[in-house]
Write an enzyme that holds these catalytic residues in place. Structure first.
Site, short mmCIF file in Angstrom:
data_model
loop_
_atom_site.label_atom_id
_atom_site.label_comp_id
_atom_site.label_asym_id
_atom_site.label_seq_id
_atom_site.Cartn_x
_atom_site.Cartn_y
_atom_site.Cartn_z
CD GLN A 203 -2.71 -1.04 2.62
OE1 GLN A 203 -3.02 0.04 3.12
NE2 GLN A 203 -3.01 -2.19 3.18
CB CYS A 398 37.23 -14.59 -21.45
SG CYS A 398 37.78 -13.03 -22.13
CG HIS A 526 32.58 -13.80 -22.65
ND1 HIS A 526 32.78 -14.14 -21.33
CD2 HIS A 526 33.54 -12.91 -22.95
CE1 HIS A 526 33.81 -13.46 -20.85
NE2 HIS A 526 34.29 -12.71 -21.82
CD GLU A 528 29.98 -16.35 -20.85
OE1 GLU A 528 30.48 -17.05 -21.76
OE2 GLU A 528 30.66 -15.55 -20.18
N1 GLN Z 1 41.60 -9.96 -18.38
C1 GLN Z 1 41.58 -10.61 -19.65
C2 GLN Z 1 41.65 -9.64 -20.80
O1 GLN Z 1 41.39 -8.48 -20.63
C3 GLN Z 1 40.36 -11.51 -19.79
C4 GLN Z 1 39.08 -10.75 -19.88
C5 GLN Z 1 37.89 -11.61 -19.62
O2 GLN Z 1 38.00 -12.72 -19.11
N2 GLN Z 1 36.71 -11.12 -19.91
O3 GLN Z 1 41.96 -10.03 -21.90
#
Ligand code: GLN
Length: 554
Positions: A203, A398, A526, A528
């Site tokens: 509320q 990465c 990446h 993901e």
């Molecule tokens: N630190 C690393 C780079 O700048 C990996 C970056 C990351 O894992 N996103 O290349």
């Protein structure tokens, strides 16, 4: 489905605000609304308004803000955009992510150029106009869109949210109530031990919104259980909202992917259709093929055939949102094989030669995610060596790929103290080094190699078999890369360079051949960020499938 599309005459706007407490899950909530609208054949795009002064979260610590999500066009955005992409097919780019910092930056730059012609520059109308323009930009850029969904970050009552609330109040005035709907997500707590449900915070939150000139049209109430009719009636009466538009959002037991189904059962999508006087021949749940697919996702979480443990070895383990997309992509990877993935969260700073075997003993797969800075690197290298030597499926993403290269250089190619120049500029073997075009950059924000790039996959490599394609497009966020000076040394070794950029200048992935390791893949990109529950990413599917094989063998 096409019929629905023709019936929409113009774009409708759905604004979602949050009240009572932060972290109620506005991002997932708005994404789930997107799912439901798409399941009816509409096209949606979702925008996030963040009230902070940073231009984007790219420079924030994951502990402050969770992961930084990256879109195809290379924008570093709030992690909620990840939910938007996992739950919908909303086109996402820079314009979908707005912050107070961006809005003020634009207005102040305009002021410096003298574009306000001598007028006093003020929050109303200059800041609010800029916010409204950014909302309208979506419709302009995507003329085929049916719904623009806008999430107003923060909690109603925060000082920072005020200009955004004022802007959407004006927006309704401009477009009319038949084109705009206000949905407010609140909390209905229960007081233990009696479990009595309390409506007063809701509320108050609605009153706070009213102070800003906004009467919500629909309330979504987060609570422990479904609200009973009596509670809904009370909220309806005090908040001036029809009872059928008071929607229960009980705590979910298994997975957030159940949320679109819960909203559908609570008739949220019907109410949105009715509000906009849009044709309401919604396929009911049982007859809606998209929702059936979501149901089968939920079924795996509820009744998996196997439960697999994946060790996540990183620096930001304490906060689950720091690797949000990664956790979700791993879950997606389990879906085709009906496996539920659980995580063994390991702080890389704690890993030593002595405890590595113990720490990883229950894991059927090991993943080292992206990251920055030297802290925790030793533990990651020890982890990777353990995965490599003991033939445990390993996925390095990465920084996790860069560490796999360093570990291999040190322990297999005898390059003593091989390193990335991110951690040691004086190393004799800089197997990972700064990209040429990064050397002169001093600004931190938005200056990495960001967004989608194409790569070609090495003929006969494991990842080529997994992708079933000679070329891929994946998203990046890094400054450092595999150092080409060492390409020959690696080409002569068992480690395979399995993906390179189209111009052959950058190494994008490495792997070990399956003759010596069942599944060992490192990607500079990446993957993901591109996995969805209804379309799991093939790399994660393959990784989890191999983890499942490990489990079956033990
Ligand atoms: N630190 C690393 C780079 O700048 C990996 C970056 C990351 O894992 N996103 O290349």
């Amino acid at each position: 489905m096409l019929i629905h599309i023709y019936l929409v005459k113009s774009v409708r706007y759905i604004f979602v605000t949050g009240g009572v407490a932060s972290s109620l899950g506005k991002g997932v909530s708005i994404a789930a609304i997107g799912t439901l609208l798409e399941s009816r054949g509409y096209r949606v795009t979702i925008q996030k308004m963040d009230p902070y002064l940073n231009i984007d979260p790219g420079t924030m610590s994951p502990y402050q803000h969770g992961e930084v999500y990256v879109t195809d066009d290379g924008s570093e955005t709030d992690l909620d955009l990840g939910y938007y992409e996992r739950f919908t097919n909303s086109p996402l780019s820079q314009i979908n992510s707005v912050s107070t910092g961006q809005v003020y930056f634009t207005v102040i730059q305009r002021e410096r150029k003298g574009e306000y012609l001598g007028r006093t520059v003020q929050v109303i109308p200059h800041i609010t106009n800029e916010i409204k323009n950014r909302i309208l930009l979506l419709e302009k850029n995507h003329p085929d869109i049916d719904f623009v969904l806008v999430e107003i970050g923060g909690t109603v009552g925060d000082i920072e949210s005020v200009p955004f609330l004022e802007a959407i109040r004006q927006f309704r005035l401009d477009k009319g109530p038949d084109k705009t709907i206000f949905i407010h997500l609140t909390l209905v707590p229960s007081i233990s031990p009696a479990g009595e449900v309390k409506t007063k915070p809701t509320q108050h939150s609605v009153k706070e919104l009213l102070n800003q000139g906004i009467q919500p049209d629909i309330l979504i109430c987060r609570s422990k259980d479904y609200l009973d009719e009596e509670v809904k009636s009370k909220i309806s009466l005090f908040c001036n909202i029809p009872v059928k538009r008071v929607i229960s959002a009980p705590d979910i037991e298994h997975t957030i992917y159940e949320i679109p189904l819960i909203y559908n059962k609570e008739h949220l999508d019907n109410e949105i259709m009715e509000y906009f006087k849009m044709e309401n021949t919604a396929p009911l749940f049982d007859a809606n093929p998209t929702l059936e697919k979501w149901q089968s996702v939920v079924d795996v979480f509820k009744n998996p055939e196997t439960v697999l443990k994946i060790a996540l070895v990183g620096k930001y383990i304490a906060l689950s949102d720091a690797y949000r997309s990664l956790r979700e992509a791993l879950w997606h990877g389990g879906l085709p094989g009906k496996s539920r993935v659980e995580f063994i969260n390991i702080d890389s700073e704690q890993v030593t030669e002595d405890n590595v075997a113990d720490l990883l003993s229950g894991a059927q797969g090991i993943l080292v995610p992206g990251g920055f800075g030297e802290r925790g690197i030793a533990g990651k290298l020890t982890t990777i060596r353990h995965a490599r030597e003991n033939k445990i499926p390993y996925f390095g993403i990465c920084l996790g790929m860069q560490c796999a290269v360093i570990e291999f250089a040190r322990n297999v190619l005898s390059m003593k103290d091989a390193n990335s120049t991110e951690f040691n500029v004086d190393t004799q073997y800089p197997v990972i080094a700064l990209m040429e075009d990064q050397a002169s950059i001093t600004d931190k924000g938005g200056t990495m190699r960001l967004g989608a790039y194409q790569a070609k996959l090495t003929e006969g490599s494991l990842i080529q078999k997994i992708y079933k394609s000679p070329e891929i497009s994946e998203r990046h966020r890094h400054r450092f890369e595999f150092n080409n000076r060492f390409r020959n040394d690696f080409m002569k070794s068992p480690m395979v360079i399995s993906a390179v950029s189209l111009d052959d200048r950058l190494v994008e992935a490495v792997e070990l051949p399956q003759s010596i390791h069942p599944w060992f893949v490192g990607t500079q990109f990446h993957p993901e960020f591109k996995s969805q529950p209804l379309k799991p990413h093939p790399l994660f599917v393959s990784f989890i499938d191999h983890a499942r094989k490990v489990k079956l063998q033990t």
